[in-house]
Design a protein around this motif. Sequence first.
Motif, PDB file in Angstrom:
ATOM      1  N   ASN A  20       0.844  -1.199   0.000  1.00  0.00           N
ATOM      2  CA  ASN A  20       0.000   0.000   0.000  1.00  0.00           C
ATOM      3  C   ASN A  20       0.875   1.242   0.000  1.00  0.00           C
ATOM      4  O   ASN A  20       0.636   2.186  -0.767  1.00  0.00           O
ATOM      5  CB  ASN A  20      -0.902   0.038   1.232  1.00  0.00           C
ATOM      6  N   GLN A  21       1.867   1.265   0.873  1.00  0.00           N
ATOM      7  CA  GLN A  21       2.749   2.426   0.965  1.00  0.00           C
ATOM      8  C   GLN A  21       3.511   2.653  -0.331  1.00  0.00           C
ATOM      9  O   GLN A  21       3.724   3.794  -0.744  1.00  0.00           O
ATOM     10  CB  GLN A  21       3.735   2.256   2.121  1.00  0.00           C
ATOM     11  N   GLU A  22       3.924   1.576  -0.966  1.00  0.00           N
ATOM     12  CA  GLU A  22       4.711   1.672  -2.198  1.00  0.00           C
ATOM     13  C   GLU A  22       3.839   1.826  -3.437  1.00  0.00           C
ATOM     14  O   GLU A  22       4.355   1.955  -4.538  1.00  0.00           O
ATOM     15  CB  GLU A  22       5.586   0.424  -2.329  1.00  0.00           C
ATOM     16  N   ARG A  23       2.517   1.797  -3.257  1.00  0.00           N
ATOM     17  CA  ARG A  23       1.546   1.963  -4.335  1.00  0.00           C
ATOM     18  C   ARG A  23       1.699   0.884  -5.407  1.00  0.00           C
ATOM     19  O   ARG A  23       1.640   1.140  -6.606  1.00  0.00           O
ATOM     20  CB  ARG A  23       1.620   3.370  -4.940  1.00  0.00           C
ATOM     21  N   ARG A  24       1.885  -0.347  -4.944  1.00  0.00           N
ATOM     22  CA  ARG A  24       1.934  -1.502  -5.836  1.00  0.00           C
ATOM     23  C   ARG A  24       0.543  -2.129  -5.918  1.00  0.00           C
ATOM     24  O   ARG A  24      -0.209  -2.120  -4.935  1.00  0.00           O
ATOM     25  CB  ARG A  24       2.895  -2.576  -5.312  1.00  0.00           C
ATOM     26  N   TYR A  25       0.218  -2.735  -7.059  1.00  0.00           N
ATOM     27  CA  TYR A  25      -0.985  -3.543  -7.149  1.00  0.00           C
ATOM     28  C   TYR A  25      -0.797  -4.782  -6.281  1.00  0.00           C
ATOM     29  O   TYR A  25       0.208  -5.480  -6.386  1.00  0.00           O
ATOM     30  CB  TYR A  25      -1.259  -3.949  -8.598  1.00  0.00           C
ATOM     31  N   GLN A  26      -1.781  -5.058  -5.433  1.00  0.00           N
ATOM     32  CA  GLN A  26      -1.639  -6.105  -4.426  1.00  0.00           C
ATOM     33  C   GLN A  26      -2.481  -7.334  -4.746  1.00  0.00           C
ATOM     34  O   GLN A  26      -1.984  -8.446  -4.737  1.00  0.00           O
ATOM     35  CB  GLN A  26      -2.055  -5.522  -3.065  1.00  0.00           C
ATOM     36  N   GLY A  27      -3.767  -7.138  -4.995  1.00  0.00           N
ATOM     37  CA  GLY A  27      -4.632  -8.223  -5.443  1.00  0.00           C
ATOM     38  C   GLY A  27      -4.639  -9.435  -4.549  1.00  0.00           C
ATOM     39  O   GLY A  27      -4.864  -9.349  -3.353  1.00  0.00           O
ATOM     40  N   HIS A  28      -4.368 -10.604  -5.136  1.00  0.00           N
ATOM     41  CA  HIS A  28      -4.410 -11.858  -4.401  1.00  0.00           C
ATOM     42  C   HIS A  28      -3.083 -12.180  -3.718  1.00  0.00           C
ATOM     43  O   HIS A  28      -2.993 -13.206  -3.027  1.00  0.00           O
ATOM     44  CB  HIS A  28      -4.788 -13.005  -5.340  1.00  0.00           C
ATOM     45  N   ARG A  29      -2.061 -11.359  -3.906  1.00  0.00           N
ATOM     46  CA  ARG A  29      -0.796 -11.608  -3.210  1.00  0.00           C
ATOM     47  C   ARG A  29      -1.025 -11.541  -1.703  1.00  0.00           C
ATOM     48  O   ARG A  29      -1.703 -10.643  -1.214  1.00  0.00           O
ATOM     49  CB  ARG A  29       0.257 -10.579  -3.622  1.00  0.00           C
ATOM     50  N   ASP A  30      -0.435 -12.476  -0.976  1.00  0.00           N
ATOM     51  CA  ASP A  30      -0.695 -12.584   0.466  1.00  0.00           C
ATOM     52  C   ASP A  30       0.315 -11.736   1.240  1.00  0.00           C
ATOM     53  O   ASP A  30       1.256 -12.263   1.850  1.00  0.00           O
ATOM     54  CB  ASP A  30      -0.641 -14.050   0.889  1.00  0.00           C
TER      55      ASP A  30
END
Length: 217
Positions: A20-30
Amino acid sequence: MTEPAQLELVIVRHGLTAWNQERRYQGHRDIPLRMPEAGPGLARLRDHLAAETFDAIHCSDLIRCRQTLAHVLEGKDREGLATPEARLDARLRELDFGDYEGRYYDELKDLPAYRAWIDSRGEQAPPGGESAGALRARLDAWLAAMFACAEAEGHRRVLTVTHGGVIRELRRRFETIDFWEGSVGQAQGRRFIFIHGEEGWRCSCSSAVPAPASATS
């Protein structure tokens, strides 16, 4: 004539993660919560819900949601309030961003496939990922099951811990706002009030969770 049944759904987004902090797409990554940075938001949410009791608890099976729920339930333990066992459910996961997970907007913005996905407002699935229609379908299934369980077991207040995209879709559906306007911050969410009548369940109102400071002063 009997009054229609009422169900209160408190649905919140997980706390802050490194992605979240790095503004990456997260999706289903745990991806787990980022501590101690997530702490203040989690504490505010926990304190807001500490005195509330819930008849059922639903939670995405991803670790950032399970950790968020554990922080919220600490408030219950301090107050000596009994809590039902959480029902972990993969249908409450974030949208699967496929090949875009772990990547940044700036590295994707000029790719034709990425632009096509954005321009379609998610209706076209990202490469290796999930379309907005697929997200809606699994949320339809979860809502139907949640309402059926509430009717069968007499639930009146339900807590759910999930992801930003899920809450966006629910706000689009029940608050009739644009999907992109329905964002909520980490460790924040919405309180939906549903009324059951002859045509089934309908949302009568919604509000922010935790309530804005101006609304509680």
